[in-house]
Design a protein around this motif. Structure first.
Motif, PDB file in Angstrom:
ATOM      1  N   LYS A 222     -13.760  -2.779  -1.929  1.00  0.00           N
ATOM      2  CA  LYS A 222     -12.238  -3.025  -1.898  1.00  0.00           C
ATOM      3  C   LYS A 222     -11.465  -2.017  -2.195  1.00  0.00           C
ATOM      4  O   LYS A 222     -10.568  -1.866  -1.572  1.00  0.00           O
ATOM      5  N   LEU A 223     -11.856  -1.106  -3.069  1.00  0.00           N
ATOM      6  CA  LEU A 223     -11.106   0.100  -3.259  1.00  0.00           C
ATOM      7  C   LEU A 223     -11.035   1.058  -1.871  1.00  0.00           C
ATOM      8  O   LEU A 223     -10.043   1.472  -1.506  1.00  0.00           O
ATOM      9  N   LEU A 224     -11.965   1.107  -1.189  1.00  0.00           N
ATOM     10  CA  LEU A 224     -12.252   2.188  -0.162  1.00  0.00           C
ATOM     11  C   LEU A 224     -11.459   1.269   1.166  1.00  0.00           C
ATOM     12  O   LEU A 224     -10.471   1.965   1.878  1.00  0.00           O
ATOM     13  N   LEU A 225     -11.394   0.175   1.196  1.00  0.00           N
ATOM     14  CA  LEU A 225     -10.535  -0.716   2.169  1.00  0.00           C
ATOM     15  C   LEU A 225      -8.972  -0.400   1.767  1.00  0.00           C
ATOM     16  O   LEU A 225      -8.154  -0.017   2.686  1.00  0.00           O
ATOM     17  N   ARG A 226      -8.605  -0.325   0.704  1.00  0.00           N
ATOM     18  CA  ARG A 226      -7.229  -0.126   0.045  1.00  0.00           C
ATOM     19  C   ARG A 226      -7.023   1.272   0.738  1.00  0.00           C
ATOM     20  O   ARG A 226      -5.721   1.443   1.260  1.00  0.00           O
TER      21      ARG A 226
ATOM     22  N   ILE B 231      -4.008   4.484   7.200  1.00  0.00           N
ATOM     23  CA  ILE B 231      -3.810   4.270   8.486  1.00  0.00           C
ATOM     24  C   ILE B 231      -1.989   3.982   8.323  1.00  0.00           C
ATOM     25  O   ILE B 231      -1.607   4.446   9.167  1.00  0.00           O
ATOM     26  N   HIS B 232      -1.792   3.318   7.436  1.00  0.00           N
ATOM     27  CA  HIS B 232       0.133   3.251   7.180  1.00  0.00           C
ATOM     28  C   HIS B 232       0.570   4.423   7.136  1.00  0.00           C
ATOM     29  O   HIS B 232       1.674   4.301   7.547  1.00  0.00           O
TER      30      HIS B 232
ATOM     31  N   ASN C 187      -0.596   7.177   8.366  1.00  0.00           N
ATOM     32  CA  ASN C 187      -0.867   7.942   9.448  1.00  0.00           C
ATOM     33  C   ASN C 187      -1.505   9.443   9.002  1.00  0.00           C
ATOM     34  O   ASN C 187      -1.183  10.376   9.459  1.00  0.00           O
ATOM     35  N   LYS C 188      -2.424   9.155   8.014  1.00  0.00           N
ATOM     36  CA  LYS C 188      -3.118  10.344   7.146  1.00  0.00           C
ATOM     37  C   LYS C 188      -4.615  10.389   7.703  1.00  0.00           C
ATOM     38  O   LYS C 188      -5.073   9.171   7.854  1.00  0.00           O
ATOM     39  N   GLN C 189      -5.138  11.335   7.560  1.00  0.00           N
ATOM     40  CA  GLN C 189      -6.650  11.442   7.702  1.00  0.00           C
ATOM     41  C   GLN C 189      -7.424  10.926   6.274  1.00  0.00           C
ATOM     42  O   GLN C 189      -6.780  11.274   5.210  1.00  0.00           O
ATOM     43  N   LEU C 190      -8.338  10.098   6.166  1.00  0.00           N
ATOM     44  CA  LEU C 190      -8.790   9.485   4.932  1.00  0.00           C
ATOM     45  C   LEU C 190      -9.199  10.840   3.918  1.00  0.00           C
ATOM     46  O   LEU C 190      -8.887  10.771   2.532  1.00  0.00           O
ATOM     47  N   PRO C 191      -9.819  11.898   4.460  1.00  0.00           N
ATOM     48  CA  PRO C 191     -10.296  12.620   3.437  1.00  0.00           C
ATOM     49  C   PRO C 191      -8.995  13.492   2.895  1.00  0.00           C
ATOM     50  O   PRO C 191      -8.852  13.755   1.642  1.00  0.00           O
ATOM     51  N   ASP C 192      -7.823  13.673   3.762  1.00  0.00           N
ATOM     52  CA  ASP C 192      -6.590  14.074   3.195  1.00  0.00           C
ATOM     53  C   ASP C 192      -6.008  13.293   2.060  1.00  0.00           C
ATOM     54  O   ASP C 192      -5.320  13.871   1.176  1.00  0.00           O
TER      55      ASP C 192
END
Length: 82
Positions: free
Chosen positions: A10-14, A20-21, A23-28
């Motif tokens: 759930k945390l990772l999905l958030r 996405i909202h 417009n960032k890369q996940l690692p950043d």
């Protein structure tokens, strides 16, 4: 440096939705969130960053001081025996 962290789904999905909202890369985004969380927690401010030597050894400042003292003692003993 790369690392793996077990994260509740759930945390990772958030976090992914937030990336996405924004417009960032996940690692950043994860790095930004970690920095922001650490900045707000006073217990992180006084933690000494350990030294890392190739091969994984992480001596503490006290370990380094002891090693320097041992080296000085050996040099002194070497000069005394000459």
């Amino acid at each position: 440096m790369k690392t793996s962290i077990d994260t509740p789904e759930k945390l990772l999905l958030r976090i992914r939705a937030h990336a996405i909202h924004d417009n960032k890369q996940l690692p950043d985004l994860v790095l930004r969130l970690l920095e922001k969380g650490m900045a707000g927690d006073s217990s992180f401010k006084d933690v000494e960053i350990p030294y890392q030597i190739k091969g994984g050894l992480q001596p503490t400042p006290e370990d380094i001081r002891r090693a320097i003292d041992m080296g000085r003692e050996r040099e002194s003993e070497k000069h005394d025996s000459e």
